[in-house]
Design a protein around this motif. Structure first.
Motif, mmCIF file in Angstrom:
data_model
loop_
_atom_site.group_PDB
_atom_site.id
_atom_site.type_symbol
_atom_site.label_atom_id
_atom_site.label_comp_id
_atom_site.label_asym_id
_atom_site.label_seq_id
_atom_site.Cartn_x
_atom_site.Cartn_y
_atom_site.Cartn_z
ATOM 1 N N GLU B 13 0.820 -1.213 0.000
ATOM 2 C CA GLU B 13 0.000 0.000 0.000
ATOM 3 C C GLU B 13 0.850 1.258 0.000
ATOM 4 O O GLU B 13 0.346 2.358 0.242
ATOM 5 N N MET B 14 2.142 1.102 -0.291
ATOM 6 C CA MET B 14 3.012 2.289 -0.313
ATOM 7 C C MET B 14 2.941 2.953 -1.674
ATOM 8 O O MET B 14 2.857 2.283 -2.695
ATOM 9 N N GLU B 15 3.029 4.290 -1.653
ATOM 10 C CA GLU B 15 2.966 5.025 -2.919
ATOM 11 C C GLU B 15 4.361 5.103 -3.534
ATOM 12 O O GLU B 15 5.365 5.197 -2.827
ATOM 13 N N HIS B 16 4.399 5.096 -4.854
ATOM 14 C CA HIS B 16 5.649 5.178 -5.595
ATOM 15 C C HIS B 16 6.396 6.461 -5.226
ATOM 16 O O HIS B 16 5.774 7.515 -5.146
ATOM 17 N N PRO B 17 7.682 6.491 -5.023
ATOM 18 C CA PRO B 17 8.633 5.378 -5.077
ATOM 19 C C PRO B 17 9.087 4.919 -3.696
ATOM 20 O O PRO B 17 10.226 4.491 -3.534
ATOM 21 N N GLU B 18 8.190 5.037 -2.713
ATOM 22 C CA GLU B 18 8.558 4.686 -1.343
ATOM 23 C C GLU B 18 9.079 3.250 -1.200
ATOM 24 O O GLU B 18 10.056 3.030 -0.470
ATOM 25 N N LEU B 20 10.828 1.450 -3.221
ATOM 26 C CA LEU B 20 12.222 1.395 -3.676
ATOM 27 C C LEU B 20 13.153 2.088 -2.684
ATOM 28 O O LEU B 20 14.230 1.583 -2.343
ATOM 29 N N GLN B 21 12.712 3.247 -2.198
ATOM 30 C CA GLN B 21 13.540 3.988 -1.245
ATOM 31 C C GLN B 21 13.741 3.185 0.033
ATOM 32 O O GLN B 21 14.862 3.078 0.542
ATOM 33 N N ARG B 22 12.662 2.608 0.545
ATOM 34 C CA ARG B 22 12.749 1.857 1.817
ATOM 35 C C ARG B 22 13.581 0.586 1.639
ATOM 36 O O ARG B 22 14.364 0.228 2.511
ATOM 37 N N THR B 24 16.002 -0.038 -0.571
ATOM 38 C CA THR B 24 17.443 0.223 -0.702
ATOM 39 C C THR B 24 18.040 0.635 0.648
ATOM 40 O O THR B 24 19.192 0.328 0.938
ATOM 41 N N ALA B 25 17.223 1.332 1.457
ATOM 42 C CA ALA B 25 17.708 1.709 2.796
ATOM 43 C C ALA B 25 17.976 0.462 3.638
ATOM 44 O O ALA B 25 18.963 0.392 4.384
ATOM 45 N N ARG B 41 2.854 -5.047 -4.806
ATOM 46 C CA ARG B 41 1.794 -5.318 -5.781
ATOM 47 C C ARG B 41 2.353 -5.504 -7.184
ATOM 48 O O ARG B 41 1.645 -5.880 -8.105
ATOM 49 N N LYS B 42 3.638 -5.169 -7.378
ATOM 50 C CA LYS B 42 4.275 -5.336 -8.684
ATOM 51 C C LYS B 42 5.653 -5.964 -8.500
ATOM 52 O O LYS B 42 6.206 -5.937 -7.411
ATOM 53 N N LEU B 45 11.270 -4.141 -10.725
ATOM 54 C CA LEU B 45 12.414 -4.314 -11.617
ATOM 55 C C LEU B 45 13.650 -3.497 -11.220
ATOM 56 O O LEU B 45 14.752 -4.043 -11.143
ATOM 57 N N PRO B 46 13.509 -2.176 -10.945
ATOM 58 C CA PRO B 46 14.711 -1.414 -10.601
ATOM 59 C C PRO B 46 15.394 -1.910 -9.331
ATOM 60 O O PRO B 46 16.626 -1.929 -9.258
#
Lengths: 419, 85
Positions: B13-18, B20-22, B24-25, B41-42, B45-46
């Motif tokens: 339920e996180m909004e883009h790009p949270e 990815l940010q979380r 990588t952290a 939900r997806k 890829l990155p």
């Protein structure tokens, strides 16, 4: 349907591609608002002067910057030699615009033809290149398809512009009976067709992905495109006889439906938190409802101003700002992260929620004052100042992002995960 | 049997790009005895490319409900063994 998963590191264009075009757009936003402040009241400059600063200078540069960035993200297509194409677009588009603006000031036909050549060649080249890339992409989803529809309008926008220049300069005087029809078609092809359809393409992917909403209804984009095409053709024929009221009302209603669907989806977003970009999308959708209502107002009540089309332009502008607030911080963080700088500034370090909200309210003030100034001319300087403040804020955001990017590249720690 | 520490990140339920940010952290501070388990939900890829470039291993599988289970581990672990799907 092609279900894209996000920006691929391999396919992402260099950050300078996007930021160069954004910088050009914001420079025109500064120039446009200063020119509006100085000359709007004196009537020394034709409204076409300001309109084309917005359509070509601000929106043209922004759209191609965003397209280069978004093609891999939302349509799954990466451009070859994007930096070379960026230089072509920046040069052709902006020199063409300067020639066009010079033409509006001097009314010298030669500069209009120079502008038409520069803009025509540049826009046809880049349109064709993107169109072919999308055409060859096998897993075309709704977004890629809608982008192709949007791109398909550009040659007709250019053709109608050429014919208008031809009529005004006497070269195609035989077509002068079609002048009114072309005057109707040119802005509607550009706004409803090119920019509007492109926003539909972007919305299909971005609204559900960014704000975690349900998807847009299936085939909405195709139905929309077919309806727009039929409406514009009908409008062209109608405008020959001088009355386009019905086309404006139906077109306004069509876009109103898109606004309504977008608002409904945003209401269904899973998160209760509304960031500035989500608010801007909702504002854009609300502007579509307003323009649908404004289309019902007879032109005599709006002092000759096409209020509906003006509100539509504000919708386009609002969505552009929404995308800027997302793209600039994201790309800065994303490119640094992809290069291995894990101490890269996070998105909220580039643009805090508070500053994003400030830009939202600045934008809201600017468009409100701008709309009011159409009816109360004494408000024009105030509207121009608000637009200038917004342009400065967005330029500051880009400058801040570039500075943070360069600073991290110079001083950041490059390391591998777990290393 | 070695028990590894699981860092669970439910990004559905996180909004883009949270997400990815979380993610990588978490990866930035991942120890050799820990791994990232992400629900999304997806298929991200990155993130998977970033993990691959950093020499990590990953496994991404979609369950019957359409949720993606992504496991990212240090090179010494086998992510497939740690995936619930």
């Amino acid at each position: 349907m092609f279900d894209n998963q996000g920006l691929s590191l391999e396919q992402a264009p260099p950050i300078k591609v996007v930021f160069t075009l954004f910088a050009a757009a914001l420079l025109w936003a500064l120039i446009g608002s200063i020119a509006y402040l100085l000359f709007a009241q004196s009537k020394d400059l034709d409204s076409a002067f300001f309109i084309h600063i917005w359509t070509l200078g601000i929106m043209g540069n922004l759209i191609f910057g965003a397209l280069f960035q978004m093609l891999p993200v939302i349509a799954g297509v990466a451009m070859r030699s994007p930096w070379r194409d960026t230089r072509i677009v920046v040069t052709g588009l902006n020199l063409g615009l300067i020639a066009l603006l010079y033409g509006f000031v001097t009314h010298y036909a030669g500069t209009f033809w120079l502008a038409a050549t520069l803009l025509g060649v540049t826009l046809l080249y880049i349109t064709l290149k993107i169109f072919v890339a999308l055409y060859h992409f096998k897993e075309k989803g709704d977004t890629a398809q809608s982008m192709m529809y949007a791109l398909g309008f550009i040659p007709f926008v250019l053709l109608s512009a050429l014919l208008l220049i031809g009529i005004l300069s006497g070269v195609t005087a035989t077509l002068s009976t079609h002048y009114t029809a072309l005057r109707f078609l040119h802005p509607h092809l550009g706004l409803w067709g090119w920019m509007g359809m492109l926003i539909v393409a972007v919305a299909l992917q971005v609204v559900p992905m960014f704000y975690v909403t349900p998807a847009y209804p299936k085939r909405l984009h195709t139905l929309f495109f077919a309806a727009l095409l039929a409406l514009l053709l009908f409008g062209f024929m109608q405008s020959e006889t001088g009355d386009t009221t019905m086309v404006r009302i139906v077109g306004g209603a069509l876009w109103g439906v898109f606004g309504l669907v977008t608002l409904w989806l945003l209401r269904k977003k899973r998160r209760a938190l509304w960031d500035a970009s989500a608010k801007l999308w909702a504002l854009g959708a609300a502007l579509l409802l307003l323009q649908a209502t404004a289309a019902l107002v007879p032109p005599g009540f709006t002092q000759g101003c096409d209020l509906s089309l003006l509100l539509f332009a504000l919708f386009v502008h609002t969505i552009a700002v929404a995308m800027l607030l997302k793209i600039i911080p994201f790309l800065t963080w994303f490119h640094l992260n992809a290069q291995g700088y894990f101490d890269a500034p996070m998105m909220h370090d580039i643009l805090s929620h508070r500053n994003a909200n400030r830009i939202f309210y600045l934008h809201l003030t600017a468009i409100l004052l701008f709309m009011l100034s159409r009816f109360v001319p004494t408000l024009q300087p105030l509207a121009a100042i608000a637009m200038l403040c917004e342009a400065v804020a967005l330029a500051w955001l880009l400058y801040h992002a570039v500075s943070a990017y360069r600073h991290t590249q110079k001083h950041g720690m490059r390391m591998t995960v777990n290393g | 049997m070695v028990r590894y520490e699981r860092h669970l990140l439910d990004a559905r339920e996180m909004e883009h790009p949270e997400p990815l940010q979380r993610a990588t952290a978490i990866l930035r501070n991942l120890s050799k005895e820990a791994y990232l388990y992400m629900l999304h939900r997806k298929k991200p890829l990155p993130l998977l490319e970033i993990a691959e470039r950093a020499g990590l291993r990953f496994c991404a599988r979609e369950d019957d409900g359409g949720t993606w289970h992504i496991v990212i581990t240090p090179a010494e672990m086998d992510p497939k063994d740690l995936c619930d799907v």
